[in-house]
Motif scaffolding. Structure first.
Motif, short mmCIF file in Angstrom:
data_model
loop_
_atom_site.label_atom_id
_atom_site.label_comp_id
_atom_site.label_asym_id
_atom_site.label_seq_id
_atom_site.Cartn_x
_atom_site.Cartn_y
_atom_site.Cartn_z
N TYR A 98 1.58 12.76 -9.54
CA TYR A 98 2.98 13.12 -9.28
C TYR A 98 3.66 12.05 -8.43
O TYR A 98 4.80 11.66 -8.70
N LEU A 99 2.98 11.59 -7.39
CA LEU A 99 3.58 10.61 -6.48
C LEU A 99 3.74 9.25 -7.15
O LEU A 99 4.69 8.52 -6.86
N ALA A 100 2.83 8.88 -8.05
CA ALA A 100 2.94 7.61 -8.76
C ALA A 100 4.16 7.61 -9.67
O ALA A 100 4.82 6.58 -9.83
N ARG A 101 4.46 8.76 -10.26
CA ARG A 101 5.63 8.87 -11.13
C ARG A 101 6.92 9.06 -10.36
O ARG A 101 8.00 9.01 -10.93
N GLY A 102 6.81 9.31 -9.05
CA GLY A 102 8.01 9.55 -8.24
C GLY A 102 8.56 10.95 -8.45
O GLY A 102 9.73 11.21 -8.13
N ARG A 112 0.85 -1.19 0.00
CA ARG A 112 0.00 0.00 0.00
C ARG A 112 0.88 1.24 0.00
O ARG A 112 1.85 1.32 0.74
N ASP A 113 0.50 2.21 -0.83
CA ASP A 113 1.18 3.49 -0.79
C ASP A 113 0.64 4.29 0.39
O ASP A 113 -0.49 4.08 0.84
N GLU A 114 1.43 5.20 0.87
CA GLU A 114 1.05 6.03 2.02
C GLU A 114 0.23 7.21 1.50
O GLU A 114 0.77 8.26 1.13
N PHE A 115 -1.10 7.04 1.46
CA PHE A 115 -1.99 8.07 0.94
C PHE A 115 -1.96 9.35 1.78
O PHE A 115 -2.35 10.40 1.30
N THR A 116 -1.53 9.26 3.01
CA THR A 116 -1.50 10.46 3.86
C THR A 116 -0.41 11.44 3.41
O THR A 116 -0.37 12.56 3.90
N ARG A 117 0.44 11.05 2.47
CA ARG A 117 1.41 11.99 1.89
C ARG A 117 0.71 13.01 1.01
O ARG A 117 1.25 14.07 0.73
N ILE A 118 -0.48 12.67 0.53
CA ILE A 118 -1.26 13.58 -0.31
C ILE A 118 -1.86 14.67 0.58
O ILE A 118 -2.42 14.37 1.64
N LYS A 119 -1.72 15.92 0.17
CA LYS A 119 -2.28 17.04 0.93
C LYS A 119 -3.80 16.92 0.97
O LYS A 119 -4.45 16.76 -0.05
N GLY A 120 -4.36 16.95 2.16
CA GLY A 120 -5.81 16.85 2.34
C GLY A 120 -6.30 15.44 2.64
O GLY A 120 -7.49 15.24 2.84
N VAL A 121 -5.41 14.47 2.64
CA VAL A 121 -5.81 13.08 2.93
C VAL A 121 -5.24 12.70 4.28
O VAL A 121 -4.03 12.61 4.46
N GLY A 122 -6.13 12.50 5.23
CA GLY A 122 -5.73 12.07 6.56
C GLY A 122 -5.88 10.56 6.70
O GLY A 122 -6.24 9.87 5.75
N PRO A 123 -5.62 10.05 7.91
CA PRO A 123 -5.70 8.60 8.11
C PRO A 123 -7.08 8.00 7.82
O PRO A 123 -7.18 6.92 7.25
N LYS A 124 -8.15 8.69 8.21
CA LYS A 124 -9.50 8.15 7.99
C LYS A 124 -9.86 8.15 6.50
O LYS A 124 -10.47 7.22 6.01
N ARG A 178 -2.78 2.02 -4.29
CA ARG A 178 -1.58 2.56 -4.93
C ARG A 178 -1.90 3.93 -5.52
O ARG A 178 -3.01 4.19 -5.95
N PHE A 179 -0.88 4.81 -5.53
CA PHE A 179 -1.05 6.12 -6.15
C PHE A 179 -1.43 5.96 -7.62
O PHE A 179 -2.23 6.73 -8.16
N GLU A 180 -0.87 4.96 -8.26
CA GLU A 180 -1.13 4.72 -9.67
C GLU A 180 -2.61 4.45 -9.93
O GLU A 180 -3.17 4.89 -10.94
N GLN A 181 -3.26 3.72 -9.03
CA GLN A 181 -4.69 3.43 -9.20
C GLN A 181 -5.49 4.73 -9.19
O GLN A 181 -6.42 4.90 -9.98
N LEU A 182 -5.16 5.63 -8.29
CA LEU A 182 -5.89 6.90 -8.21
C LEU A 182 -5.59 7.78 -9.42
O LEU A 182 -6.48 8.44 -9.94
N SER A 183 -4.34 7.79 -9.86
CA SER A 183 -3.97 8.69 -10.95
C SER A 183 -4.58 8.29 -12.28
O SER A 183 -4.72 9.12 -13.17
N ARG A 184 -4.98 7.04 -12.43
CA ARG A 184 -5.54 6.56 -13.70
C ARG A 184 -7.06 6.54 -13.73
O ARG A 184 -7.66 5.98 -14.64
N LEU A 185 -7.72 7.14 -12.76
CA LEU A 185 -9.18 7.13 -12.73
C LEU A 185 -9.75 7.96 -13.87
O LEU A 185 -9.30 9.08 -14.13
#
Length: 162
Positions: free
Chosen positions: A146-150, A85-97, A109-116
């Motif tokens: 951005y995070l999926a591409r590193g 699992r990618d650490e989604f909390t690195r995204i601004k506005g995404v907390g643990p919940k 994965r960040f990639e799953q979100l970026s390809r929606l």
């Protein structure tokens, strides 16, 4: 030609046709559940799509799994249980919940979100409950790209320090 002898066969054939037609064309019972109807476990929580891509994505994932086994290549990440699992909390506005809600819906994965696609984004947004609208407002998909591409430099120039 003996019409009287064939009459019984014609009557029996007509009865059989009527019975078959009634069985095939009869009205089916329709059940409408009211708001006060208790939900059974199989009704209350539909199984989230493991890949997040619907039936076509499931078929593609299954095909890549089989092909990977044949050519001995790691083409697909392990899903249930030991899934990376990618650490989604690195995204601004995404907390643990919010991250837990995304993980519960099968997005890991960040990639799953970026390809929606826009349609998938609307469907996902409708499933997020109290976090509805946050994907667009906080530009989560753009950040995940951005995070999926590193590309941390591009991320930090656009959204601030990680």
């Amino acid at each position: 030609m003996d019409f009287g002898g064939n009459l019984w066969l014609i009557v029996i054939a007509a009865i059989v046709v009527l019975i078959v037609a009634w069985l095939l064309l009869r009205p089916r019972q329709r059940i409408q559940l009211g708001d006060s109807t208790p939900l059974r476990p199989h009704m209350s929580n539909p199984r989230p799509e493991a890949e997040g891509r619907g039936l076509a994505g499931e078929a593609a994932a299954a095909t890549s799994d089989v092909a990977g086994e044949i050519i001995k290549a790691p083409v697909h990440q392990a899903l249930a249980g030991g899934e990376a699992r990618d650490e989604f909390t690195r995204i601004k506005g995404v907390g643990p919940k919010f991250a837990d809600a995304l993980h519960a819906l099968g997005y890991n994965r960040f990639e799953q979100l970026s390809r929606l696609t826009p349609e998938e984004l609307d469907r996902l947004d409708g499933q997020l409950g109290p976090f509805r609208g946050r994907l667009q407002r906080d530009r989560v998909i753009e950040q995940a790209d951005y995070l999926a591409r590193g590309d941390t430099d591009g991320f930090e120039s656009r959204f601030g320090k990680l």
